[in-house]
Design a protein around this motif. Structure first.
Motif, PDB file in Angstrom:
ATOM      1  N   HIS A 177       0.368  15.037   5.079  1.00  0.00           N
ATOM      2  CA  HIS A 177       1.181  15.138   6.237  1.00  0.00           C
ATOM      3  C   HIS A 177       2.315  13.336   6.624  1.00  0.00           C
ATOM      4  CE1 HIS A 177      -2.090  17.548   7.378  1.00  0.00           C
ATOM      5  NE2 HIS A 177      -1.220  18.262   6.867  1.00  0.00           N
ATOM      6  N   GLN A 178       1.911  12.650   5.852  1.00  0.00           N
ATOM      7  CA  GLN A 178       1.569  11.189   6.364  1.00  0.00           C
ATOM      8  C   GLN A 178       1.221  10.200   4.864  1.00  0.00           C
ATOM      9  OE1 GLN A 178       3.279  10.343   9.441  1.00  0.00           O
ATOM     10  NE2 GLN A 178       3.706  11.232  10.229  1.00  0.00           N
ATOM     11  N   VAL A 179       2.721   9.209   4.872  1.00  0.00           N
ATOM     12  CA  VAL A 179       1.987   8.367   4.354  1.00  0.00           C
ATOM     13  C   VAL A 179       1.278   6.758   4.069  1.00  0.00           C
ATOM     14  CG1 VAL A 179       3.711   6.060   2.688  1.00  0.00           C
ATOM     15  CG2 VAL A 179       4.859   8.023   3.223  1.00  0.00           C
ATOM     16  N   LEU A 180       0.350   6.671   3.391  1.00  0.00           N
ATOM     17  CA  LEU A 180      -0.669   5.928   3.649  1.00  0.00           C
ATOM     18  C   LEU A 180      -0.351   4.645   2.974  1.00  0.00           C
ATOM     19  CD1 LEU A 180      -3.196   4.722   4.651  1.00  0.00           C
ATOM     20  CD2 LEU A 180      -4.675   4.634   2.682  1.00  0.00           C
ATOM     21  N   TRP A 181       0.155   3.178   3.708  1.00  0.00           N
ATOM     22  CA  TRP A 181       1.482   2.652   3.156  1.00  0.00           C
ATOM     23  C   TRP A 181      -0.276   1.172   2.261  1.00  0.00           C
ATOM     24  CZ3 TRP A 181       6.002   2.800   2.046  1.00  0.00           C
ATOM     25  CH2 TRP A 181       7.011   3.843   2.759  1.00  0.00           C
ATOM     26  N   LEU A 182       0.757   0.906   1.198  1.00  0.00           N
ATOM     27  CA  LEU A 182      -1.018  -0.282   0.494  1.00  0.00           C
ATOM     28  C   LEU A 182       0.111  -1.769   0.600  1.00  0.00           C
ATOM     29  CD1 LEU A 182      -2.070   2.378  -2.033  1.00  0.00           C
ATOM     30  CD2 LEU A 182      -2.639   2.104   0.106  1.00  0.00           C
ATOM     31  N   TYR A 183      -0.425  -2.105   0.391  1.00  0.00           N
ATOM     32  CA  TYR A 183       0.508  -3.909  -0.676  1.00  0.00           C
ATOM     33  C   TYR A 183      -0.747  -4.052  -1.199  1.00  0.00           C
ATOM     34  CZ  TYR A 183       2.230  -7.745   0.030  1.00  0.00           C
ATOM     35  OH  TYR A 183       2.139  -9.181  -0.622  1.00  0.00           O
ATOM     36  N   GLY A 184       0.335  -4.697  -2.285  1.00  0.00           N
ATOM     37  CA  GLY A 184      -0.734  -6.538  -2.479  1.00  0.00           C
ATOM     38  C   GLY A 184      -1.459  -4.954  -4.363  1.00  0.00           C
ATOM     39  N   ASP A 185      -1.482  -5.692  -5.491  1.00  0.00           N
ATOM     40  CA  ASP A 185      -2.157  -5.493  -6.404  1.00  0.00           C
ATOM     41  C   ASP A 185      -3.925  -4.317  -6.364  1.00  0.00           C
ATOM     42  OD1 ASP A 185       0.164  -6.765  -7.875  1.00  0.00           O
ATOM     43  OD2 ASP A 185      -1.415  -8.591  -8.986  1.00  0.00           O
ATOM     44  N   ASP A 186      -4.210  -5.061  -4.705  1.00  0.00           N
ATOM     45  CA  ASP A 186      -5.723  -4.699  -4.811  1.00  0.00           C
ATOM     46  C   ASP A 186      -5.795  -3.496  -3.541  1.00  0.00           C
ATOM     47  OD1 ASP A 186      -4.578  -6.079  -2.909  1.00  0.00           O
ATOM     48  OD2 ASP A 186      -6.637  -7.570  -2.045  1.00  0.00           O
ATOM     49  N   HIS A 187      -4.369  -2.476  -3.346  1.00  0.00           N
ATOM     50  CA  HIS A 187      -4.012  -1.564  -2.800  1.00  0.00           C
ATOM     51  C   HIS A 187      -5.044  -1.720  -1.470  1.00  0.00           C
ATOM     52  CE1 HIS A 187      -3.600   0.538  -7.010  1.00  0.00           C
ATOM     53  NE2 HIS A 187      -2.673  -0.794  -6.635  1.00  0.00           N
ATOM     54  N   GLN A 188      -4.374  -2.661  -0.446  1.00  0.00           N
ATOM     55  CA  GLN A 188      -4.837  -2.788   0.359  1.00  0.00           C
ATOM     56  C   GLN A 188      -3.967  -1.667   1.427  1.00  0.00           C
ATOM     57  OE1 GLN A 188      -3.894  -7.095   2.627  1.00  0.00           O
ATOM     58  NE2 GLN A 188      -4.465  -7.700   0.159  1.00  0.00           N
ATOM     59  N   LEU A 189      -5.128  -1.531   2.667  1.00  0.00           N
ATOM     60  CA  LEU A 189      -4.833   0.256   3.660  1.00  0.00           C
ATOM     61  C   LEU A 189      -3.775  -1.069   4.402  1.00  0.00           C
ATOM     62  CD1 LEU A 189      -7.051   1.051   1.857  1.00  0.00           C
ATOM     63  CD2 LEU A 189      -6.863   2.045   3.896  1.00  0.00           C
ATOM     64  N   THR A 190      -2.520  -0.426   5.013  1.00  0.00           N
ATOM     65  CA  THR A 190      -2.144  -1.474   5.821  1.00  0.00           C
ATOM     66  C   THR A 190      -1.675  -0.625   6.764  1.00  0.00           C
ATOM     67  OG1 THR A 190       0.375  -1.196   4.503  1.00  0.00           O
ATOM     68  CG2 THR A 190      -0.836  -3.146   4.324  1.00  0.00           C
ATOM     69  N   GLU A 191      -0.493   0.773   6.947  1.00  0.00           N
ATOM     70  CA  GLU A 191      -0.462   1.466   7.979  1.00  0.00           C
ATOM     71  C   GLU A 191      -0.479   2.893   7.399  1.00  0.00           C
ATOM     72  OE1 GLU A 191       3.149   0.194  10.574  1.00  0.00           O
ATOM     73  OE2 GLU A 191       2.497  -1.331  11.262  1.00  0.00           O
ATOM     74  N   VAL A 192      -0.510   3.778   8.592  1.00  0.00           N
ATOM     75  CA  VAL A 192      -0.571   5.399   8.238  1.00  0.00           C
ATOM     76  C   VAL A 192       1.543   5.671   8.922  1.00  0.00           C
ATOM     77  CG1 VAL A 192      -2.434   5.801   9.842  1.00  0.00           C
ATOM     78  CG2 VAL A 192      -0.829   7.149   8.307  1.00  0.00           C
ATOM     79  N   GLY A 193       2.030   6.362   7.843  1.00  0.00           N
ATOM     80  CA  GLY A 193       2.904   6.575   8.768  1.00  0.00           C
ATOM     81  C   GLY A 193       3.156   5.296   9.552  1.00  0.00           C
ATOM     82  N   VAL A 194       3.359   5.585  10.683  1.00  0.00           N
ATOM     83  CA  VAL A 194       4.389   4.544  11.847  1.00  0.00           C
ATOM     84  C   VAL A 194       2.633   4.222  12.701  1.00  0.00           C
ATOM     85  CG1 VAL A 194       6.388   5.828  11.861  1.00  0.00           C
ATOM     86  CG2 VAL A 194       5.147   6.290  13.718  1.00  0.00           C
ATOM     87  N   MET A 195       1.801   4.240  12.543  1.00  0.00           N
ATOM     88  CA  MET A 195       0.208   4.079  12.875  1.00  0.00           C
ATOM     89  C   MET A 195      -0.037   2.825  11.912  1.00  0.00           C
ATOM     90  SD  MET A 195      -1.043   8.036  13.760  1.00  0.00           S
ATOM     91  CE  MET A 195      -1.117   8.462  12.445  1.00  0.00           C
ATOM     92  N   ASN A 196      -0.728   2.602  12.880  1.00  0.00           N
ATOM     93  CA  ASN A 196      -1.750   1.232  12.006  1.00  0.00           C
ATOM     94  C   ASN A 196      -3.363   2.381  12.291  1.00  0.00           C
ATOM     95  OD1 ASN A 196      -1.365  -0.097  15.458  1.00  0.00           O
ATOM     96  ND2 ASN A 196      -0.599  -1.289  13.473  1.00  0.00           N
TER      97      ASN A 196
END
Length: 363
Positions: A220-239
């Motif tokens: 349904h939505q993208v889970l946005w990851l960041y960094g080599d450790d794959h931090q969770l940042t946002e889901v779609g346009v949500m916190n």
């Protein structure tokens, strides 16, 4: 200044037919009027605000908004309560965030309280567009764009602040199961020192391709990851929030910190404050990663994941598709999940069932 506001009402032939509440899709229908406030540095800055019939904007092809994405926006809602009163939800926070974004974008800042009063007047004029149900609301979209007709990457000496209104139903279809998320580490939404924490359109356009990829993969939505450790940042346009069980058996709610990678959401802030007031589990703003999610899931300590934002309020997450693996999240399998209690509390405030200082009554 709100005291300078002029109103030009739509003629009968300019009025739009109101859609049936059951037909409301997000951002598809618009009300009869809009608010406009021009800014011209050579004329001394902000000019007089005006409410006009909803109409097209007349802009020069060289307007900076078209070439350098010098623009920003906010997302707010007006709710018709069980008592017939119309309420906004913490509008001063939207105004503060909008001004911070304007400063970062080289656009003029403004008096937030003055804009709130002008938008409240706009909502009152189009009050019949505020749905008479608690399953829908009137979305408010204040927008600020650079309109100076010159090429060259520089701040815009002319700008237009305007607000349009749109009746909306639920962001996700009612009765739908929890969200399935697409977590692909090769895509990044934001980075340190960037503008991931500002509500500028240039944060959203580049995500469309990835969202389409998520849909093709049955998510349904993208889970946005960041960094080599794959931090969770946002889901779609949500916190995003995670409720889990610590090794000592106590529950804890985590959400990523405001470190420049995520939007400082109004719903996010409200959830943190409510949970602190409840005092039933600890709440921390701290980064967490996909390897940690996998570990908690395997150990049976992952309790809930949910997204939060103005458009969708709170959305439960059921599954994450990550590096060839589907991770199940038991968000909705509890008798009294925290996400649902938060959703009910927030909507009770927004629709006036629960008297609370966060509700701004329009009268």
């Amino acid at each position: 200044q709100y005291s300078d506001l002029s109103v030009r009402l739509a003629a009968p032939h300019q009025l739009n037919p109101k859609p049936d509440v059951d037909d409301l899709a997000f951002g598809k229908y618009f009300t009869d009027h809009m608010l406009k406030v021009p800014y011209h540095r050579r004329l001394g800055g902000w000019q007089k605000p005006e409410i006009t019939p909803m109409e097209n904007l007349n802009l020069h092809p060289a307007a900076k908004v078209f070439h350098y994405a010098i623009e920003l926006f906010e997302g707010m809602k007006a709710y018709r309560g069980y008592d017939g009163k119309i309420r906004l939800f913490r509008p001063e926070m939207n105004m503060a965030r909008m001004n911070v974004t304007a400063y970062r974008s080289g656009l003029p800042t403004f008096e937030g309280e003055e804009l709130i009063k002008a938008m409240a007047r706009l909502v009152l004029i189009d009050s019949e567009w505020v749905p008479h149900t608690e399953s829908a609301s009137l979305y408010i979209r204040p927008t600020l764009i650079g309109i100076e007709p010159t090429l060259g990457v520089a701040s815009s000496d002319s700008a237009l602040l305007y607000t349009i209104l749109s009746p909306v139903g639920p962001y996700f279809k009612p009765g739908a199961k929890g969200l399935k998320l697409y977590a692909e580490p090769k895509y990044t939404r934001a980075w340190p020192g960037g503008v991931g924490d500002r509500k500028v359109g240039s944060n959203y356009g580049p995500t469309i391709h990835v969202q389409q990829e998520a849909l093709r993969n049955g998510c349904h939505q993208v889970l946005w990851l960041y960094g080599d450790d794959h931090q969770l940042t946002e889901v779609g346009v949500m916190n995003i929030f995670m409720l889990y069980m610590k090794e000592n058996g106590e529950r804890e709610l985590l959400t990523p910190p405001l470190n420049g990678l995520i939007l400082p959401g109004i719903t996010r802030d409200s959830i943190i404050r409510l949970c602190h007031q409840w005092g039933e589990f600890s709440v921390r703003e701290q980064k967490f990663t996909m390897p940690e999610i996998k570990k908690l899931s395997k150990e049976g300590r992952l309790l809930e994941l949910f997204g939060a934002g103005t458009a969708a309020v709170i959305s439960p997450i059921e599954q994450i598709s990550y590096m060839g693996e589907d991770i199940y999240v038991p968000t909705e399998s509890h008798d009294n999940p925290v996400y649902r209690r938060l959703y009910n509390t927030l909507t009770d405030i927004q629709y006036g069932k629960l008297d609370h200082p966060w509700a701004y009554v329009i009268d």
